[in-house]
Write a protein that holds these residues in place. Structure first.
Motif, PDB file in Angstrom:
ATOM      1  N   LYS A 227       2.044  13.256   7.653  1.00  0.00           N
ATOM      2  CA  LYS A 227       1.280  12.912   6.545  1.00  0.00           C
ATOM      3  C   LYS A 227       1.660  11.446   5.897  1.00  0.00           C
ATOM      4  O   LYS A 227       0.780  10.849   5.311  1.00  0.00           O
ATOM      5  CB  LYS A 227       1.830  13.867   5.242  1.00  0.00           C
ATOM      6  CG  LYS A 227       0.838  14.875   5.197  1.00  0.00           C
ATOM      7  CD  LYS A 227       1.117  15.636   3.740  1.00  0.00           C
ATOM      8  CE  LYS A 227       0.264  16.897   3.478  1.00  0.00           C
ATOM      9  NZ  LYS A 227       0.675  17.792   2.529  1.00  0.00           N
ATOM     10  N   LEU A 228       2.780  10.912   6.537  1.00  0.00           N
ATOM     11  CA  LEU A 228       2.964   9.562   6.242  1.00  0.00           C
ATOM     12  C   LEU A 228       2.472   8.589   7.330  1.00  0.00           C
ATOM     13  O   LEU A 228       2.660   7.504   7.465  1.00  0.00           O
ATOM     14  CB  LEU A 228       4.517   9.301   5.909  1.00  0.00           C
ATOM     15  CG  LEU A 228       5.104   9.681   4.496  1.00  0.00           C
ATOM     16  CD1 LEU A 228       6.483   9.040   4.468  1.00  0.00           C
ATOM     17  CD2 LEU A 228       4.049   9.280   3.446  1.00  0.00           C
TER      18      LEU A 228
ATOM     19  N   ALA B 150       4.319  -1.885  -7.139  1.00  0.00           N
ATOM     20  CA  ALA B 150       2.909  -1.358  -7.129  1.00  0.00           C
ATOM     21  C   ALA B 150       2.162  -0.450  -7.972  1.00  0.00           C
ATOM     22  O   ALA B 150       0.927  -0.411  -8.407  1.00  0.00           O
ATOM     23  CB  ALA B 150       2.447  -1.005  -5.462  1.00  0.00           C
TER      24      ALA B 150
ATOM     25  N   ILE C  79       3.533   8.846  -5.740  1.00  0.00           N
ATOM     26  CA  ILE C  79       4.134   7.862  -5.014  1.00  0.00           C
ATOM     27  C   ILE C  79       5.510   8.187  -4.483  1.00  0.00           C
ATOM     28  O   ILE C  79       5.763   8.138  -3.274  1.00  0.00           O
ATOM     29  CB  ILE C  79       3.798   6.417  -5.660  1.00  0.00           C
ATOM     30  CG1 ILE C  79       2.585   6.246  -5.913  1.00  0.00           C
ATOM     31  CG2 ILE C  79       4.438   5.552  -4.739  1.00  0.00           C
ATOM     32  CD1 ILE C  79       2.368   4.978  -7.189  1.00  0.00           C
TER      33      ILE C  79
ATOM     34  N   PRO D 152       6.305  11.967  -3.041  1.00  0.00           N
ATOM     35  CA  PRO D 152       5.809  12.106  -1.478  1.00  0.00           C
ATOM     36  C   PRO D 152       6.493  11.189  -0.558  1.00  0.00           C
ATOM     37  O   PRO D 152       6.652  11.701   0.618  1.00  0.00           O
ATOM     38  CB  PRO D 152       4.359  11.611  -2.031  1.00  0.00           C
ATOM     39  CG  PRO D 152       4.025  11.883  -3.160  1.00  0.00           C
ATOM     40  CD  PRO D 152       5.287  11.563  -4.031  1.00  0.00           C
ATOM     41  N   GLN D 153       6.868   9.878  -0.853  1.00  0.00           N
ATOM     42  CA  GLN D 153       7.351   9.042   0.063  1.00  0.00           C
ATOM     43  C   GLN D 153       9.017   9.499   0.360  1.00  0.00           C
ATOM     44  O   GLN D 153       9.390   9.431   1.309  1.00  0.00           O
ATOM     45  CB  GLN D 153       7.346   7.643  -0.280  1.00  0.00           C
ATOM     46  CG  GLN D 153       5.990   6.980  -0.109  1.00  0.00           C
ATOM     47  CD  GLN D 153       5.703   5.743  -0.473  1.00  0.00           C
ATOM     48  OE1 GLN D 153       6.637   4.841  -0.289  1.00  0.00           O
ATOM     49  NE2 GLN D 153       4.774   5.343  -1.415  1.00  0.00           N
TER      50      GLN D 153
ATOM     51  N   LEU E 271       0.810  -1.145  -0.203  1.00  0.00           N
ATOM     52  CA  LEU E 271      -0.098  -0.033  -0.038  1.00  0.00           C
ATOM     53  C   LEU E 271       0.826   1.261   0.015  1.00  0.00           C
ATOM     54  O   LEU E 271       2.185   1.186   0.320  1.00  0.00           O
ATOM     55  CB  LEU E 271      -0.935  -0.092   1.214  1.00  0.00           C
ATOM     56  CG  LEU E 271      -2.140  -1.196   1.212  1.00  0.00           C
ATOM     57  CD1 LEU E 271      -2.706  -1.153   2.494  1.00  0.00           C
ATOM     58  CD2 LEU E 271      -2.869  -1.203   0.115  1.00  0.00           C
ATOM     59  N   PHE E 272       0.336   2.282  -0.581  1.00  0.00           N
ATOM     60  CA  PHE E 272       0.981   3.506  -0.518  1.00  0.00           C
ATOM     61  C   PHE E 272       0.967   4.259   1.001  1.00  0.00           C
ATOM     62  O   PHE E 272      -0.105   4.866   1.352  1.00  0.00           O
ATOM     63  CB  PHE E 272       0.749   4.505  -1.497  1.00  0.00           C
ATOM     64  CG  PHE E 272       0.605   3.911  -2.814  1.00  0.00           C
ATOM     65  CD1 PHE E 272       1.562   3.398  -3.481  1.00  0.00           C
ATOM     66  CD2 PHE E 272      -0.518   3.937  -3.820  1.00  0.00           C
ATOM     67  CE1 PHE E 272       1.614   2.841  -4.725  1.00  0.00           C
ATOM     68  CE2 PHE E 272      -0.364   3.518  -4.945  1.00  0.00           C
ATOM     69  CZ  PHE E 272       0.754   2.766  -5.464  1.00  0.00           C
ATOM     70  N   PRO E 273       2.010   4.328   1.549  1.00  0.00           N
ATOM     71  CA  PRO E 273       2.064   4.774   2.916  1.00  0.00           C
ATOM     72  C   PRO E 273       1.621   6.321   3.088  1.00  0.00           C
ATOM     73  O   PRO E 273       1.317   6.733   4.190  1.00  0.00           O
ATOM     74  CB  PRO E 273       3.330   4.396   3.603  1.00  0.00           C
ATOM     75  CG  PRO E 273       4.400   4.452   2.255  1.00  0.00           C
ATOM     76  CD  PRO E 273       3.624   3.779   1.025  1.00  0.00           C
ATOM     77  N   ASN E 274       1.914   7.224   1.856  1.00  0.00           N
ATOM     78  CA  ASN E 274       1.581   8.330   1.793  1.00  0.00           C
ATOM     79  C   ASN E 274       0.170   8.985   1.687  1.00  0.00           C
ATOM     80  O   ASN E 274      -0.221   9.886   1.616  1.00  0.00           O
ATOM     81  CB  ASN E 274       2.446   9.153   0.869  1.00  0.00           C
ATOM     82  CG  ASN E 274       2.482   8.538  -0.398  1.00  0.00           C
ATOM     83  OD1 ASN E 274       2.447   7.505  -0.711  1.00  0.00           O
ATOM     84  ND2 ASN E 274       2.430   9.145  -1.590  1.00  0.00           N
ATOM     85  N   MET E 275      -0.504   7.745   1.408  1.00  0.00           N
ATOM     86  CA  MET E 275      -2.014   8.048   1.338  1.00  0.00           C
ATOM     87  C   MET E 275      -2.943   7.158   2.247  1.00  0.00           C
ATOM     88  O   MET E 275      -2.637   6.398   2.627  1.00  0.00           O
ATOM     89  CB  MET E 275      -2.528   7.573  -0.080  1.00  0.00           C
ATOM     90  CG  MET E 275      -1.612   8.039  -1.138  1.00  0.00           C
ATOM     91  SD  MET E 275      -1.986   7.575  -2.665  1.00  0.00           S
ATOM     92  CE  MET E 275      -0.522   7.898  -3.940  1.00  0.00           C
TER      93      MET E 275
ATOM     94  N   GLN F   8       7.188  -0.365  -3.951  1.00  0.00           N
ATOM     95  CA  GLN F   8       6.047   0.887  -4.175  1.00  0.00           C
ATOM     96  C   GLN F   8       6.147   1.156  -5.649  1.00  0.00           C
ATOM     97  O   GLN F   8       5.196   1.412  -6.105  1.00  0.00           O
ATOM     98  CB  GLN F   8       6.659   1.921  -3.339  1.00  0.00           C
ATOM     99  CG  GLN F   8       6.439   1.742  -1.899  1.00  0.00           C
ATOM    100  CD  GLN F   8       5.119   1.940  -1.460  1.00  0.00           C
ATOM    101  OE1 GLN F   8       4.264   2.468  -2.066  1.00  0.00           O
ATOM    102  NE2 GLN F   8       4.361   1.034  -0.657  1.00  0.00           N
TER     103      GLN F   8
END
Lengths: 269, 215, 250
Positions: free
Chosen positions: C214-215, C118, C133, C136-137, A116-120, C115
């Protein structure tokens, strides 16, 4: 893209025609031949389980279909289209990004580690690709996402970040995320292997639901033999980079022909 | 104005003088930075708070204020109550002091990078303290420390032209002097290229060394 | 003695110039960091090589020499005139941007490959993956080394005084030349630089806290006495994926 924004409740190929075909696919990693001249096909709407000892190349098949790795030799067709190649002037050439994306949009995948995308937040995880890739409006995507999250039993966790969920919950979100793209094919890569034992059942229940209520073709790598027996139409036994036996779950788990299959099943069951 | 190679030729003798001074500043500065940095690192691990605190405040202050102003301070302020030093010596002290606050972090990281299990194993074997340091901890820390120290030497090299501001005739100082005296402009380009020619191979060399030393 | 006149006419305007040079060159360095950092991870080999050359050249360049070159040689050779602090901002922005590109590249590389996979499985394009993705990470991982780089940049702004930009260091030198009294003004300069560095750190920590929230991650440990530098995977000072050093230790 306009075709994709229209409702696609009806999958184009549910008539049992051939959906996936591997033709003489060979894949090597650092000189190690993982898949050796592999040929097999999967019909539309079928639920196929790949079993076999670890290192037999099962996961590689899923990763090839998802274009996460590229075959060294051979071709893969999805819906009659080459996945990693395209025909130009009667010749097969490696496909461009555009062609790959066009074929790939029919395929979804659920990963062992969820990814899963941890930032969302949960809802955004499920909405993101329908909005960005399929071009759905935010409202449409949200409706779709909420329905799916409801189906996997997580309607109340929409606004959490993935890191706040248990592994089982995360995996159910990942299933919803993959389904939100309305794929024809769903690839399931050992989706319960990273879960604590008590969380496995919840995820498998969701997948049984999906198998029962949709006509999505499923390609599944798993060590959960009971689950495989439950949902599969067909079981493929892999060893040494080849399919050594395939058949209905009744036959494969009841009375397999091949000695290797027998050994493997007696070791894992 | 167009480029004139004869001005480059004319500059070369002074350029080599400048290279020599740059290298002296670098060697001296690095030596001070290596030694003083180790002193800070050890002091920051001291059990006594009255040692740790002043050192922490001092190094933090030096690290987060400009080398250039520190050079002015050393050159113009210190002689009013302390030793009066030549521009080059002031530069060496300034460079060394400034970058000792960075190398102390390198030492700290190197020491902390040795797994706790190594300390515990040494204790379990009842190794004496000095033996633990010399035979177990430091040899393992060195692998991490040496490439990082090397990287800071390159940083010091690139910052050394600031010594020109207090009148040290290193490469940039020579170039400015030559340009002003001859009303030409080529010298600074020569110096700029010289820095790339020295610093780039050095950093490549360090990367190779790092790959060898760190696992 | 430092007179009120000195403060009003030279020192305070100098502080303001220092602040301006810091922010302008930080903005330029930030843009270059991302352009070069992203280019260094591009699929195209030519783009990667060109961006790699930029990084290697400017990482090997002395910022002061480059600043002199921009301020004095470029106008001679190409008949271009830079106004005011432009030469200083360009030189600082371009050199610190090279270090910043290593921060961007390293943080992007640290995003788990799963990531990216995905993202591919959901059929994102490379640009969508980066924008939604990967960046932001990677962002919260970039902030601590960017903080360290920003302090280095602030210190670096003092160099503009040497190309006759009237920043606060220039004001300090002027005071020395006029009055011959150097101790108070240089002490004051050091303190003001330190306070500015401290304020920048506070601002960056705030950004970091927001980014981590945010994370869904725990916020960084703050505290007045935690020091101004942060430790991360990338050493902003040497421009290396450091194994040790300020901001280089794990």
């Amino acid at each position: 893209m306009s075709a994709e924004t229209a409702p696609t409740d009806v999958n184009p190929a549910v008539d049992g025609s051939e959906l996936i075909r591997f033709d003489k696919v060979t894949k090597r990693f650092a000189g190690n031949t993982v898949l050796d001249n592999l040929c097999f096909s999967v019909d539309s709407g079928k639920h196929v389980t790949l079993i076999g000892p670890s290192g037999s190349g099962k996961t590689t098949i899923l990763r090839l279909l998802m274009t996460l790795v590229k075959p060294d030799e051979g071709t893969i067709k999805v819906n009659g289209d080459y996945l990693t190649h395209e025909e130009r002037g009667g010749k097969l050439v490696p496909a461009g990004e555009k062609h790959i994306r066009e074929v790939r949009k029919n395929i979804g995948m659920v990963f062992q580690q969820f990814n899963l995308f941890p930032n969302m937040r949960v809802l955004q995880n499920v909405m993101e690709a329908p909005v960005q890739v399929l071009g759905l409006s935010k409202d449409e995507a949200e409706t779709r996402a909420r329905e799916l999250l409801d189906m996997v039993g997580l309607a109340d966790r929409c606004n959490e970040y993935p890191s706040r969920l248990s592994g089982g919950q995360q995996q159910r979100v990942a299933i919803a995320r993959a389904l939100a793209m309305r794929p024809q094919v769903l690839l399931l890569d050992e989706v319960t292997s990273a879960l604590d034992p008590e969380l496995v059942a919840g995820v498998l229940d969701v997948l049984r639901d999906v198998a029962r209520t949709t006509d999505i073709t499923m390609l599944c790598v798993t060590h959960e033999m009971n689950f495989a027996r439950d949902i599969s139409d067909q079981v493929l036994m892999f060893d040494g980079g080849k399919v050594i036996e395939s058949g209905s779950p009744e036959k494969m788990f009841g009375d397999p022909d091949h000695e290797r299959t027998r050994e493997f099943l007696s070791a894992v069951l | 104005m167009s480029w004139d190679w004869s001005n480059v030729d004319a500059f070369m003798p002074r350029f080599w003088d400048g290279v020599l001074v740059t290298l002296q500043a670098l060697a001296g500065g690095a030596l001070i930075a290596f030694v003083l940095g180790l002193v800070w690192a050890v002091a920051l691990r001291a059990p006594q708070a009255w040692i740790r605190w002043p050192v922490a405040v001092f190094t933090e202050f030096i690290r987060n204020t400009p080398l250039l102003v520190q050079l002015f301070f050393l050159f113009y302020v210190v002689p009013s109550w302390g030793p009066s030093m030549s521009p080059l010596v002031t530069g060496i002290v300034g460079l060394g002091l400034h970058y000792s606050t960075y190398t102390s972090e390198v030492y700290r990281a190197g020491i902390e990078g040795v797994p706790v299990g190594q300390w515990e194993a040494a204790t379990a074997l009842s190794l004496p303290k000095t033996r633990t340091w010399t035979a177990v901890i430091l040899p393992q820390a060195v692998r991490r420390v040496v490439p990082a120290l090397g990287n800071y030497v390159i940083v010091m090299l690139k910052e050394s032209p600031q010594l020109a501001a207090i009148g040290a005739l290193e490469m940039l100082g020579e170039a400015r002097g030559f340009s002003n005296e001859t009303f030409t402009f080529e010298a600074i380009s020569v110096v700029g290229i010289a820095f790339i020619v020295i610093a780039y191979p050095a950093s490549v060399l360090l990367r190779v060394l790092e790959r060898r030393l760190v696992r | 003695m430092m007179t009120a006149e000195f403060f009003k006419s030279w020192f305070l305007p100098g502080v303001w110039i220092t602040v301006q040079v810091t922010f302008l060159s930080a903005a330029l360095a930030f843009v270059i960091s991302f352009v070069i950092g992203l280019a260094r991870t591009a699929p195209s080999k030519i783009v990667r090589i060109l961006a790699g050359i930029y990084f290697e050249v400017f990482r090997s360049t002395s910022s002061l020499v480059f600043m002199f070159w921009i301020a004095f040689t470029v106008p001679m050779l190409f008949q271009i005139k830079f106004i005011g602090m432009a030469a200083g901002v360009i030189a600082l922005g371009m050199t610190y941007g090279a270090y910043g590109s290593e921060i961007v590249r390293g943080a992007l590389q640290a995003v788990p490959p799963a990531q990216r996979e995905a993202g591919i499985a959901l059929n994102f394009t490379r640009v969508q993956r980066l924008r939604r993705i990967e960046i932001p990470q990677a962002w919260p991982e970039m902030l601590p080394p960017f903080n360290n780089l920003l302090i280095e940049l602030l210190k670096g702004t003092s160099l503009v005084s040497l190309i006759i930009v009237a920043d606060m260091t220039f004001a300090g030198n002027l005071q020395r030349l006029v009055t011959g009294d150097s101790a108070p003004v240089y002490t004051l300069l050091l303190v003001v630089y330190f306070v500015l560095a401290f304020l920048l750190t506070r601002g960056m920590r705030l950004l970091e806290r927001r980014a981590k929230a945010k994370l869904g991650q725990a916020p960084p440990k703050g505290g007045l006495l935690g020091g101004l530098r942060e430790r991360g995977a990338i050493d902003a000072v040497t421009g290396t994926a450091g194994t040790a050093g300020t901001g280089g230790a794990k």
